[in-house]
Design a protein around this motif. Structure first.
Motif, PDB file in Angstrom:
ATOM      1  N   ALA A 164       0.837  -1.207   0.000  1.00  0.00           N
ATOM      2  CA  ALA A 164       0.000   0.000   0.000  1.00  0.00           C
ATOM      3  C   ALA A 164       0.869   1.253   0.000  1.00  0.00           C
ATOM      4  O   ALA A 164       0.556   2.235  -0.697  1.00  0.00           O
ATOM      5  CB  ALA A 164      -0.924  -0.010   1.213  1.00  0.00           C
ATOM      6  N   LEU A 165       1.969   1.250   0.747  1.00  0.00           N
ATOM      7  CA  LEU A 165       2.870   2.402   0.769  1.00  0.00           C
ATOM      8  C   LEU A 165       3.520   2.631  -0.599  1.00  0.00           C
ATOM      9  O   LEU A 165       3.653   3.771  -1.050  1.00  0.00           O
ATOM     10  CB  LEU A 165       3.954   2.218   1.828  1.00  0.00           C
ATOM     11  CG  LEU A 165       3.527   2.473   3.279  1.00  0.00           C
ATOM     12  CD1 LEU A 165       4.657   2.087   4.238  1.00  0.00           C
ATOM     13  CD2 LEU A 165       3.182   3.945   3.458  1.00  0.00           C
ATOM     14  N   ILE A 166       3.886   1.585  -1.262  1.00  0.00           N
ATOM     15  CA  ILE A 166       4.506   1.705  -2.583  1.00  0.00           C
ATOM     16  C   ILE A 166       3.514   2.301  -3.571  1.00  0.00           C
ATOM     17  O   ILE A 166       3.830   3.186  -4.369  1.00  0.00           O
ATOM     18  CB  ILE A 166       5.051   0.337  -3.070  1.00  0.00           C
ATOM     19  CG1 ILE A 166       6.240  -0.083  -2.196  1.00  0.00           C
ATOM     20  CG2 ILE A 166       5.453   0.382  -4.535  1.00  0.00           C
ATOM     21  CD1 ILE A 166       6.741  -1.481  -2.462  1.00  0.00           C
ATOM     22  N   VAL A 167       2.269   1.810  -3.541  1.00  0.00           N
ATOM     23  CA  VAL A 167       1.229   2.325  -4.459  1.00  0.00           C
ATOM     24  C   VAL A 167       0.960   3.791  -4.154  1.00  0.00           C
ATOM     25  O   VAL A 167       0.814   4.616  -5.061  1.00  0.00           O
ATOM     26  CB  VAL A 167      -0.055   1.474  -4.337  1.00  0.00           C
ATOM     27  CG1 VAL A 167      -1.217   2.128  -5.067  1.00  0.00           C
ATOM     28  CG2 VAL A 167       0.200   0.081  -4.872  1.00  0.00           C
ATOM     29  N   PHE A 168       0.898   4.163  -2.870  1.00  0.00           N
ATOM     30  CA  PHE A 168       0.665   5.549  -2.466  1.00  0.00           C
ATOM     31  C   PHE A 168       1.765   6.474  -2.958  1.00  0.00           C
ATOM     32  O   PHE A 168       1.500   7.578  -3.437  1.00  0.00           O
ATOM     33  CB  PHE A 168       0.526   5.634  -0.937  1.00  0.00           C
ATOM     34  CG  PHE A 168       0.313   7.011  -0.427  1.00  0.00           C
ATOM     35  CD1 PHE A 168      -0.900   7.653  -0.580  1.00  0.00           C
ATOM     36  CD2 PHE A 168       1.343   7.706   0.190  1.00  0.00           C
ATOM     37  CE1 PHE A 168      -1.106   8.946  -0.115  1.00  0.00           C
ATOM     38  CE2 PHE A 168       1.160   8.989   0.645  1.00  0.00           C
ATOM     39  CZ  PHE A 168      -0.051   9.630   0.507  1.00  0.00           C
ATOM     40  N   MET A 169       3.035   6.014  -2.849  1.00  0.00           N
ATOM     41  CA  MET A 169       4.167   6.835  -3.281  1.00  0.00           C
ATOM     42  C   MET A 169       4.180   7.006  -4.807  1.00  0.00           C
ATOM     43  O   MET A 169       4.577   8.050  -5.314  1.00  0.00           O
ATOM     44  CB  MET A 169       5.495   6.214  -2.818  1.00  0.00           C
ATOM     45  CG  MET A 169       5.630   6.162  -1.312  1.00  0.00           C
ATOM     46  SD  MET A 169       5.658   7.791  -0.610  1.00  0.00           S
ATOM     47  CE  MET A 169       7.387   8.045  -0.497  1.00  0.00           C
ATOM     48  N   LEU A 170       3.792   5.963  -5.523  1.00  0.00           N
ATOM     49  CA  LEU A 170       3.782   6.058  -6.991  1.00  0.00           C
ATOM     50  C   LEU A 170       2.676   6.962  -7.510  1.00  0.00           C
ATOM     51  O   LEU A 170       2.842   7.645  -8.527  1.00  0.00           O
ATOM     52  CB  LEU A 170       3.647   4.657  -7.611  1.00  0.00           C
ATOM     53  CG  LEU A 170       4.867   3.731  -7.459  1.00  0.00           C
ATOM     54  CD1 LEU A 170       4.522   2.342  -7.981  1.00  0.00           C
ATOM     55  CD2 LEU A 170       6.038   4.296  -8.216  1.00  0.00           C
ATOM     56  N   LEU A 171       1.526   6.974  -6.867  1.00  0.00           N
ATOM     57  CA  LEU A 171       0.402   7.773  -7.328  1.00  0.00           C
ATOM     58  C   LEU A 171       0.493   9.229  -6.873  1.00  0.00           C
ATOM     59  O   LEU A 171      -0.228  10.075  -7.382  1.00  0.00           O
ATOM     60  CB  LEU A 171      -0.916   7.178  -6.839  1.00  0.00           C
ATOM     61  CG  LEU A 171      -1.271   5.806  -7.426  1.00  0.00           C
ATOM     62  CD1 LEU A 171      -2.565   5.292  -6.820  1.00  0.00           C
ATOM     63  CD2 LEU A 171      -1.400   5.883  -8.932  1.00  0.00           C
ATOM     64  N   ARG A 172       1.279   9.541  -5.992  1.00  0.00           N
ATOM     65  CA  ARG A 172       1.411  10.886  -5.442  1.00  0.00           C
ATOM     66  C   ARG A 172       2.000  11.816  -6.391  1.00  0.00           C
ATOM     67  O   ARG A 172       2.261  12.199  -7.321  1.00  0.00           O
ATOM     68  CB  ARG A 172       2.313  10.824  -4.232  1.00  0.00           C
ATOM     69  CG  ARG A 172       2.248  12.012  -3.396  1.00  0.00           C
ATOM     70  CD  ARG A 172       3.024  11.754  -2.149  1.00  0.00           C
ATOM     71  NE  ARG A 172       3.058  12.950  -1.348  1.00  0.00           N
ATOM     72  CZ  ARG A 172       4.035  13.278  -0.553  1.00  0.00           C
ATOM     73  NH1 ARG A 172       5.044  12.499  -0.413  1.00  0.00           N
ATOM     74  NH2 ARG A 172       3.993  14.355   0.149  1.00  0.00           N
TER      75      ARG A 172
END
Length: 140
Positions: free
Chosen positions: A132-140
């Protein structure tokens, strides 16, 4: 000995004494074998000189070879049931002595229920959080 080509005196080589060198014509010749030594050896019936230190004398080798052949023949005779010496049969050990119930339990796959599933659950939650953290960082 003299060189057959130029007639100069031949000298033994420094690296290999089995060759005679002629420094005038720069040729090397093999040292001729002396027949006198072989005749002397044939006349004297002494023991032959051993060439290798790790090989025992002939009479010792023959004695050991005879012992080994005898042992091998006895081994083959035992396999055929024609043994010269009859050996007493040892009683067969009881199966209870070799097999222990606790030993078999260690390899059963049914014991997985006894192990706690908490570490697996914690690991799964950690993987989901990291994803979830990886997806959040990529979409930011």
């Amino acid at each position: 000995m003299k060189c057959p080509i130029c007639g100069q005196e031949l000298k033994p080589g420094k690296k290999d004494p089995n060759y005679l060198l002629c420094y005038n014509c720069k040729k090397k010749f093999k040292v001729p074998q002396k027949k006198v030594k072989t005749v002397e050896k044939e006349q004297e019936p002494e023991q032959e000189e051993q060439k290798y230190s790790n090989i025992p004398p002939k009479h010792v080798r023959q004695k050991r070879e005879e012992e080994m052949r005898k042992a091998y023949d006895e081994l083959l005779a035992v396999g055929d049931g024609k043994s010269k010496k009859k050996k007493k049969k040892q009683p067969e050990p009881k199966k209870e002595e070799y097999f222990d119930d606790d030993f078999d339990d260690d390899f059963d796959d049914d014991d997985d229920e006894k192990m706690s599933k908490a570490p697996i659950i914690i690991l799964a939650i950690a993987i989901v959080v990291v994803a979830a953290l990886i997806v959040f960082m990529l979409l930011r």
